[in-house]
Enzyme design. Structure first.
Site, mmCIF file in Angstrom:
data_model
loop_
_atom_site.group_PDB
_atom_site.id
_atom_site.type_symbol
_atom_site.label_atom_id
_atom_site.label_comp_id
_atom_site.label_asym_id
_atom_site.label_seq_id
_atom_site.Cartn_x
_atom_site.Cartn_y
_atom_site.Cartn_z
ATOM 1 N N ASP A 25 70.506 25.608 71.960
ATOM 2 C CA ASP A 25 71.962 25.745 71.953
ATOM 3 C C ASP A 25 72.640 24.380 71.865
ATOM 4 O O ASP A 25 72.121 23.382 72.386
ATOM 5 C CB ASP A 25 72.412 26.470 73.227
ATOM 6 C CG ASP A 25 73.810 27.034 73.114
ATOM 7 O OD1 ASP A 25 74.316 27.158 71.978
ATOM 8 O OD2 ASP A 25 74.405 27.348 74.162
ATOM 9 N N HIS A 42 73.438 21.668 62.826
ATOM 10 C CA HIS A 42 72.315 22.561 62.527
ATOM 11 C C HIS A 42 71.206 21.818 61.781
ATOM 12 O O HIS A 42 70.010 22.039 62.030
ATOM 13 C CB HIS A 42 72.803 23.754 61.707
ATOM 14 C CG HIS A 42 73.725 24.669 62.458
ATOM 15 N ND1 HIS A 42 73.393 25.217 63.681
ATOM 16 C CD2 HIS A 42 74.976 25.120 62.168
ATOM 17 C CE1 HIS A 42 74.392 25.986 64.105
ATOM 18 N NE2 HIS A 42 75.362 25.936 63.213
ATOM 19 N N LEU A 136 48.553 25.221 68.618
ATOM 20 C CA LEU A 136 49.777 25.800 69.168
ATOM 21 C C LEU A 136 50.231 26.996 68.333
ATOM 22 O O LEU A 136 50.182 26.962 67.102
ATOM 23 C CB LEU A 136 50.877 24.729 69.166
ATOM 24 C CG LEU A 136 52.286 25.167 69.567
ATOM 25 C CD1 LEU A 136 52.382 25.332 71.078
ATOM 26 C CD2 LEU A 136 53.312 24.144 69.095
#
Length: 260
Positions: A25, A42, A136
């Site tokens: 966020d 962004h 991962l």
């Protein structure tokens, strides 16, 4: 492989969280505070994703889940949604090769049918290319909502029961362990650590089922500023938490129940 539910049994814990989930966020506010268009935030946020993936892999985190686009984010201005979709396409085109070369497995969860066919195909190819990687596991939650996840799992469970025993099978009861395999992240353990950047202290319809006993960490830092040090601070606080899973502190400290 199935994973233990934290409400049905006490999972093993470790000093390094096995699974980290992040609400990314603050991109827009990061840009606005610098008098830049929101799109700049962004774009910088994509760089922060790389930072997070690298930092988690180096720390020994096995699963990283990032909330990229919620089912409620369609309410944002159309030009911002279009920008986010273009960034999603660019990331899938440019980053998957790097992920693959580093042994990272990519999964994307959410109601993907809402996306244009090009995005759906890029997701399919990316998941197929990286499916056998052993490092991962990076999950991107896109057009995802926790309520949607539970509902779609319930629908799949009901459909499976009808297929096996007809409509009458719906009259029989079912338990948590019956529903869990149909959740979108049944391939991963429940998150140990939840991180939200940007200062807000809520989970915003993210992994509602899976966050039952997750440790929550909130930071004022905006997502574009996220780096390895941010993660280390979150993990350091995580390591100070006592994870009781419904037990008392005495039980946690002396699980055998024997006197010292």
């Amino acid at each position: 492989m199935g994973f233990l539910s934290s409400t049905l049994s006490v999972p093993e814990t470790a000093s390094i969280p096995r699974h980290v989930a992040i609400v990314m966020d603050g991109n827009g506010r990061w840009a606005t505070s610098r008098k830049l268009p929101r799109v700049a935030g962004h774009k910088r946020g994509v760089d922060a994703v790389r930072e997070a993936v690298t930092a988690c892999a180096e720390l020994g985190v096995e699963y990283l889940t990032l909330f990229a686009f919620s089912s409620e984010n369609w309410r944002r201005p159309q030009d911002e949604v279009s920008t986010l979709m273009q960034l999603f396409i660019l990331a899938l085109e440019r980053e998957v090769g790097k992920l693959h070369n580093n042994g990272i497995r990519l999964r994307v969860v959410g109601a993907l049918e809402a996306f244009e066919p090009r995005i759906q195909e890029l997701v399919r190819r990316a998941e197929e290319r990286t499916k056998d990687n052993k490092g991962l596991t990076l999950t991107i939650a896109a057009n995802y909502g926790g309520r949607w996840d539970i509902l779609q799992a319930a629908r799949k469970l009901a459909a499976a029961r009808v297929a096996q025993g007809g409509a009458a099978a719906l009259e029989t009861s079912f338990a948590e362990e019956d529903l869990a395999p149909y959740l979108s992240m049944a391939y991963a353990p429940e998150p140990d650590l939840f991180i939200r950047t940007g200062g807000d202290q809520r989970i915003s319809n993210f992994l509602l089922w899976q966050l039952a006993y997750t440790e929550l960490y909130f930071t004022e830092e905006f997502w574009p500023d996220f780096n390895a040090n941010t993660l280390k601070r979150a993990v350091a606080e995580f390591q100070q938490r006592e994870r009781r899973f419904g037990r008392t502190s005495a039980q946690v400290q002396n699980p055998s129940g024997q006197s010292a």
